[in-house]
Every structure is written in structure tokens, then in C-alpha cells.
Enzyme design. Sequence first.
Site, PDB file in Angstrom:
ATOM      1  N   ASP A 154      -4.840 -37.586 -45.565  1.00  0.00           N
ATOM      2  CA  ASP A 154      -5.024 -36.151 -45.390  1.00  0.00           C
ATOM      3  C   ASP A 154      -3.661 -35.462 -45.348  1.00  0.00           C
ATOM      4  O   ASP A 154      -2.649 -36.080 -45.020  1.00  0.00           O
ATOM      5  CB  ASP A 154      -5.758 -35.858 -44.076  1.00  0.00           C
ATOM      6  CG  ASP A 154      -7.177 -36.409 -44.099  1.00  0.00           C
ATOM      7  OD1 ASP A 154      -7.709 -36.647 -45.193  1.00  0.00           O
ATOM      8  OD2 ASP A 154      -7.733 -36.607 -42.995  1.00  0.00           O
TER       9      ASP A 154
HETATM   10  N1  URA Z   1      -8.870 -41.163 -41.899  1.00  0.00           N
HETATM   11  C1  URA Z   1      -8.724 -39.832 -41.793  1.00  0.00           C
HETATM   12  O1  URA Z   1      -9.512 -39.156 -41.153  1.00  0.00           O
HETATM   13  N2  URA Z   1      -7.672 -39.263 -42.429  1.00  0.00           N
HETATM   14  C2  URA Z   1      -6.753 -39.960 -43.124  1.00  0.00           C
HETATM   15  O2  URA Z   1      -5.800 -39.377 -43.661  1.00  0.00           O
HETATM   16  C3  URA Z   1      -6.907 -41.348 -43.211  1.00  0.00           C
HETATM   17  C4  URA Z   1      -7.982 -41.942 -42.587  1.00  0.00           C
END
Ligand code: URA
Length: 237
Positions: A103
Site C-alpha cells: 500500500d
Molecule cells: N497488507 C496490507 O494491508 N497492506 C500492505 O501493504 C501489505 C499487506
Amino acid sequence: MRGDKFLTESGLLSRKEASAAIRGGRVCVNGLPLRDPARHIDPATDQVTLDGEAVGYAPFIYYMLNKPEGYVSATEDGHLPTVVSLLPPQAQKRDPFPCGRLDRDTVGLMLLTDDGALAHRLLAPKSHVAKSYRFTCAEPLCAEAEALCAAGMTLGNGDLLRPAGLVCDDDRMGGVITLSEGKYHQIKRMAGALSNRIVTLERITFGPLALDPALPRGECRPLTDAEITALRQAAGQ
Ligand code: URA
């Protein structure tokens, strides 16, 4: 491949410098001066030298990035900076891409490569390559959190998850979670299913790779030969 492209992608020279070096007679192919930057070179069979030193050509590039916040896991984005923009310019010329997604607000270990076959194998759902993340959360984790993760949680939308390893910090305000799959916003959604919220999230391992503690946030380095071999093994290559 053109001679000037070969030198640029080997990471030694910019395109302009490569052209000048070739025209200046500093580059030889199989012992003979190249002279024409457009002349074809076969990286598999031709012996190339620059000022008498052999020039190696890596068929693929592999970089470990310590991703900072605010960057998107994509090769292009109309509005936001991408993780690819953090690679050195000569590496960007190889059209690398991030192997998997984090993310925008997640930080830490990211693999960038132009090796599509390896990336495909590492990301295939059936590969179950383990990834671990250090996180902090808004509320103390409930007493059942470890057992619920180990049993395989069901998310709000009915998604059934594979078992995950959770090791909580003593104050239960965070810990390390290890997944063997990668569903959209998985850790944030798992926290939601436990009536909690993720505050910070950092990936610290990806298969056999561990985030290099000497690599500052926002910087990258090429993988070592041992790391590449370990990744190939993890991918069953
Ligand atoms: N899980 C999430 O919620 N975000 C990420 O970036 C990676 C794993």
C-alpha cells in the site's frame, strides 16, 4: 542489441557517454574496435571490453528497495511517485517493475526486477511465498488474536484466509505477522476483523530476503548473487 544500449544497460555509462566511448575507439567487441554505436552486439556470445576491461551484461536486474511512505507500487502513475522512480536511472532503462504490491502508506522491503518469469512464480498464489510485516495497531490486540490468525481467519466479505503466524509485542500494541498469501489490504482487513486498526506497517521479509538493516528508507541496492540464488530456489526455478 545496439552497442550503446548494451553499455548503458550494463550500468557503466550513460547513453551519451557510451556513444562517445564507442566513437573514441575505447570499446572492443571480440578484440576489434566497435566504432558504430548502432552496431549489433549479442550479449550471450560477444566479448565486450571498455578500455581493455571486460564488460559483463546481466540478463536481468534485481533490486531490494526500502520503500518509503507515499510511493505507489506501480511502474507509472498520473499523480503520485512510483517505487520504480527510486531506482538508479540506468536500472530504470531496463523497464523494471515491483514484484507484488505494498500500500502507499506501507514501508519496507520491496523487490524490483525485470525478470518476469521469476516474479510470476514468486507471486503465483500456489507458491505460498512467506512475507512478514512488523506492525503497530491502534488498540491492544485481543487475547485470541494469535489463535484466530493461526486457524485461518474469515474476513468481513467472506474471504477465507490461509493460516498466518502472529507474534505479539509484550504490550500487544503491535508485533510481527507472517502471511503465505497476498490479498488486497490483507493485514489491514485482518486487523479490522479483530476490531482493531493498523497504524504502521513495514514489510521485513519476502521469501528468503530480509530487509537489509543498512539500507536507509527510500534507498535501494542490487541483490547479492546469494540472494538471487535463494529467491530462485524459493520460486522453484
Ligand atoms: N497488507 C496490507 O494491508 N497492506 C500492505 O501493504 C501489505 C499487506
